[in-house]
Design a protein around this motif. Sequence first.
Motif, PDB file in Angstrom:
ATOM      1  N   LYS A  90       0.820  -1.205   0.000  1.00  8.77           N
ATOM      2  CA  LYS A  90       0.000   0.000   0.000  1.00  8.77           C
ATOM      3  C   LYS A  90       0.851   1.251   0.000  1.00  8.77           C
ATOM      4  N   GLY A 162      -9.876  -9.707  -4.762  1.00  8.86           N
ATOM      5  CA  GLY A 162      -9.557  -8.474  -4.041  1.00  8.86           C
ATOM      6  C   GLY A 162      -8.761  -8.718  -2.780  1.00  8.86           C
ATOM      7  N   GLY A 164      -5.609  -8.737  -0.307  1.00  6.87           N
ATOM      8  CA  GLY A 164      -4.513  -7.779  -0.176  1.00  6.87           C
ATOM      9  C   GLY A 164      -4.960  -6.391  -0.569  1.00  6.87           C
ATOM     10  N   ASN A 165      -4.217  -5.751  -1.457  1.00 10.86           N
ATOM     11  CA  ASN A 165      -4.602  -4.422  -1.932  1.00 10.86           C
ATOM     12  C   ASN A 165      -5.514  -4.580  -3.148  1.00 10.86           C
ATOM     13  N   PRO A 166      -6.778  -4.208  -2.993  1.00 12.27           N
ATOM     14  CA  PRO A 166      -7.743  -4.496  -4.070  1.00 12.27           C
ATOM     15  C   PRO A 166      -7.736  -3.487  -5.212  1.00 12.27           C
ATOM     16  N   SER A 167      -6.752  -2.565  -5.262  1.00  9.53           N
ATOM     17  CA  SER A 167      -6.888  -1.497  -6.251  1.00  9.53           C
ATOM     18  C   SER A 167      -6.790  -2.021  -7.686  1.00  9.53           C
ATOM     19  N   ASP A 170     -10.246  -3.231  -8.498  1.00 10.82           N
ATOM     20  CA  ASP A 170     -11.110  -2.071  -8.751  1.00 10.82           C
ATOM     21  C   ASP A 170     -10.878  -1.529 -10.156  1.00 10.82           C
ATOM     22  N   GLU A 222      -8.371 -13.307   4.595  1.00 10.18           N
ATOM     23  CA  GLU A 222      -7.729 -12.005   4.438  1.00 10.18           C
ATOM     24  C   GLU A 222      -6.623 -11.722   5.464  1.00 10.18           C
ATOM     25  N   ASP A 505      -5.908   6.508 -15.425  1.00  8.00           N
ATOM     26  CA  ASP A 505      -5.715   6.496 -13.971  1.00  8.00           C
ATOM     27  C   ASP A 505      -6.202   7.791 -13.335  1.00  8.00           C
ATOM     28  N   ASN A 508     -10.562   9.442 -11.562  1.00  7.73           N
ATOM     29  CA  ASN A 508     -11.155   9.892 -10.302  1.00  7.73           C
ATOM     30  C   ASN A 508     -11.075  11.404 -10.153  1.00  7.73           C
TER      31      ASN A 508
ATOM     32  N   PRO B  44      -5.188   9.056  -6.378  1.00  8.41           N
ATOM     33  CA  PRO B  44      -6.235   8.940  -7.395  1.00  8.41           C
ATOM     34  C   PRO B  44      -6.617   7.483  -7.713  1.00  8.41           C
ATOM     35  N   SER B  45      -5.712   6.520  -7.454  1.00 11.51           N
ATOM     36  CA  SER B  45      -6.048   5.163  -7.869  1.00 11.51           C
ATOM     37  C   SER B  45      -6.718   4.352  -6.761  1.00 11.51           C
ATOM     38  N   ILE B  46      -6.979   4.975  -5.599  1.00 13.06           N
ATOM     39  CA  ILE B  46      -7.627   4.233  -4.504  1.00 13.06           C
ATOM     40  C   ILE B  46      -9.143   4.433  -4.602  1.00 13.06           C
ATOM     41  N   SER B  47      -9.864   3.333  -4.616  1.00 14.32           N
ATOM     42  CA  SER B  47     -11.316   3.454  -4.763  1.00 14.32           C
ATOM     43  C   SER B  47     -11.986   3.651  -3.404  1.00 14.32           C
ATOM     44  N   THR B  50     -12.034   0.525  -1.171  1.00  9.09           N
ATOM     45  CA  THR B  50     -10.795   0.276  -0.448  1.00  9.09           C
ATOM     46  C   THR B  50     -10.717   1.167   0.785  1.00  9.09           C
ATOM     47  N   LYS B  53     -12.949  -0.105   3.465  1.00 10.22           N
ATOM     48  CA  LYS B  53     -12.372  -1.290   4.078  1.00 10.22           C
ATOM     49  C   LYS B  53     -11.329  -0.897   5.125  1.00 10.22           C
TER      50      LYS B  53
END
Lengths: 608, 323
Positions: A90, A162, A164-167, A170, A222, A505, A508, B44-47, B50, B53
Amino acid sequence: MKRIWGIIFLILIVGLFLKACIMADIPEQYSDNVINADIKEIVYPAKERNVAINGIDYLQSQAPLGKFGGELVVSTIGEGPKTFNPCNTKDATSSSMAGMLYDGLVTTNPRTGEVQPLLAKSFEVNGNDYIIHLRKGIKWTDGKLITAEDVIYTYKEIVFKGLGNPSTMDAMIVDGKLPSLVQIDDYTVKFTTPRPFAPFLRQLSYPIVPKHYFKPYSDNGESVFNAFLSPNTNPKDIVSSGAFKLKEYVAAQRVVFVRNPNYYKINLENKQLPYLDKVVYLIVGDTNNEILKFEAKELDVLSIRGSNVAQYKLNEAKSDYSVYNLGADTGTLFLVINLNNRKDKNGKFYVNPIKQRWFGNRDFRAAIDWAIDRKNMVQNIASGVAEPLFTAESLNSIYLNKYIKGHPSDIEVARKSLQKAGFVLRNGKLYDNKGNRVEFDLYTNAGNLEREALGVMIKQDLEELGMKVNFKPVEFNSLVNKLTNTYDWDMAIMGLTGSPLEPHDGKNVWTSKGSLHMFNQRPANYSVDDRLSWEKDLDEIFKEGALKLLFDERKPLYDKYQTIIYNQKPIIYLYSPIRITAIRKKFKNIYPTPLSGLIYNLDEIYVE
Amino acid sequence: MEFFKYISKRILQVIPLLIIVSIISFFIIRLAPIDPLAELRLNPSISQETLDKEIKRLKLDKPIYIQYISWAKSFLKGDLGYTSAGEKVSTKLKERIPNTLLLTSIVVFMTWIVGIPLGIFAAVKKETVFDRTLTVVSSVGMAIPSFFFAILLLIFAVKTGWFPVGGLTSYNFNEFSLIGKFFDLAKHLVLPTVVLFTISLSGLQRQMRANMLEVWDSDYVKFARAKGLSEFKVIFKHALRNAINPMITLLGFEFAGLLSGAALTEYVFQYPGLGRLILEAVMKSDINLVMASLMMGTIMLILGNLIADILLMLTDPRVRGTK
């Protein structure tokens, strides 16, 4: 009397000692032509080739032959890695360390930015189908073969779940659906995306992990998986695939990697790489310590910042290091304006309606853009080691819109623009057409000296226009809270790190429902369509850009989005720092690129 | 019997103290406007999923008092919980405690071995050149800020190349022989030890001198001298035994400082001890780690005081009498 003489003598001695410590006067700034004249273009020989020897599909480096042996000591700033599990990283340090250990199916060409095979021997793209051919006969560090099983396991049981790190999961979801994956034979797999999705191919750079080593942990849920491969794992147990394997981790001191004898890349004489026996990452707490360690020759590589560049540049000729200019960084610094015109739950406006009319006016925003003196900022804040920025994509992005040339600052243009918008200047004070004094708050995060200096400069530049700017540095966390939760701000100086390879990327930030659409943030589950016309265009561009697969088809779209931002100026870009890095001269096979930096090809670097 | 009763009473007093300290520190940390997730939010890439969670995992969606209760429950069970990055707090502390103890115990040992005799000597030789020089030197030692001194020494290390620039071991430490390892450690420890030693020596030496001077003029010292005892006997049998009591109390505080006293110096020298770990934890509002270190500090302080009191009871019959 004797005593007084004694004291004077003492002061003299101390003064002389202090003077001896001061080095020759060094210019604090660095003019931009020196910096730009300095970009050393070193052309990389040729792209790697696939070579089969005794039924094993090796990847052959085309770089000049080097000598085996030697070690490279580099640094990482901060607390060091939190995990070596590549699926659960992360933070940047952990992912680069775990990235040393595990390779993905594909990778980015460090020079051109295009996608090229890595663990995969080759790939074919037919519409929504991606057929991946793996290398035959290549091995994990424990001698077991890397096969399609491992790929299927990595994606089906880690990424798609998903864990660990689910990015990555996503990012892979298109229209609420994940891609499907089937195994064709031991060395071939096929992915199918629900619809054409351009970023997908690059997403396949996700590290592939050994099923026989990971499965016992991923099966246990998890929390077990997240604790797996913590930094204290015995390095001997770790099964990996990268050029180097873990030798030792010492908390807050260092991470040591040694060469992986099973690595699948070979040199021109068909000998297995890497050349280096050892790569050491020293964990240092801050940049000052990093500089000291480089000076004391405990480090081989140093990224040099702002005011230090001149000194290193001056000493380069008579020293044992070379200084490389890697071009502009992916980081961007910008001024963002709050265009929010909505009310909160209590019916109160997030932004005062008077200010809404100013901020919503394009000419007002343009005036600010023209008044800001970027060149001055580059010279005085970044010590000349930066480049003015006008685009939403960073300067090293392969999608950069090169037609946006920007403009010098011009206070007259800015004044005219304000006049056009109906603002009037009286006794050096600016009023809008209803007689309200133009006054607003400018935020940034306190403690970041660069941004605080930027705030002061912007305040000065805007006060030339007669605006009253209340510059308020606040705690980073409360600024983030304002931007993402409470929306009660006028303007802010911020920075974001973008991807130089994949503009999607940034969705968002740019799409109207994005979670970081700061300049016109809508609350989650906001259902009213009050998009501005250019926001609609942006939504459309990002939707379409993801559907198109070819670079040449996507480029015009992303050019257009940068033009829209440049014209509408909800975010006014300021500058991008330039990265300057020094490395000891004894290291060869160094091919600096703006995209990947200096030591991305650790497997090819050797010591002379 | 009296003795054990006293100790158990003291230990019982610790419990409410710990509760109060933990409540105050927990609430102060949590009420500070630091969002442990701020950095994730700006990525920006973290939803949103997440983020949600993470909020759940760190229990940030619950009110503070519930967070406190769940922390206290696991603390009582001996479970220090996980850091915000998901590592076990106990392993993180275990990695660092030996390093810090190594440094601080060397420093404490050296300062006491050197400081006490120096203080006595300075008092005995009051107003001589020796005493005056020592006064100047120790004033400098007390006045110089530790981080500044540390930075000066670091620059010295860079310029001369005689000492490594911070850290505890060289990167190829594990390839050295046993003797090589010892010397490598020693080389790394010299500079931080010099900083801490200079600073604490000055204080200790002054304190000892003052205590000694206080008893030096008292009647029983004069009487001992009048009895015709040797100067050596006067100092060590009569004066020192009375002058040492405040020093024992001080020793208790030194004990508390064993784990936390060197934080600033550790930071400058990039020493892999507790100081650096905890400073960074506070910055990130890493609650479990900060709480664990605060609790540890409190317990060490109480323990140090207890040890000092027991030692006092053993050395001083007057203290024994009143209890």
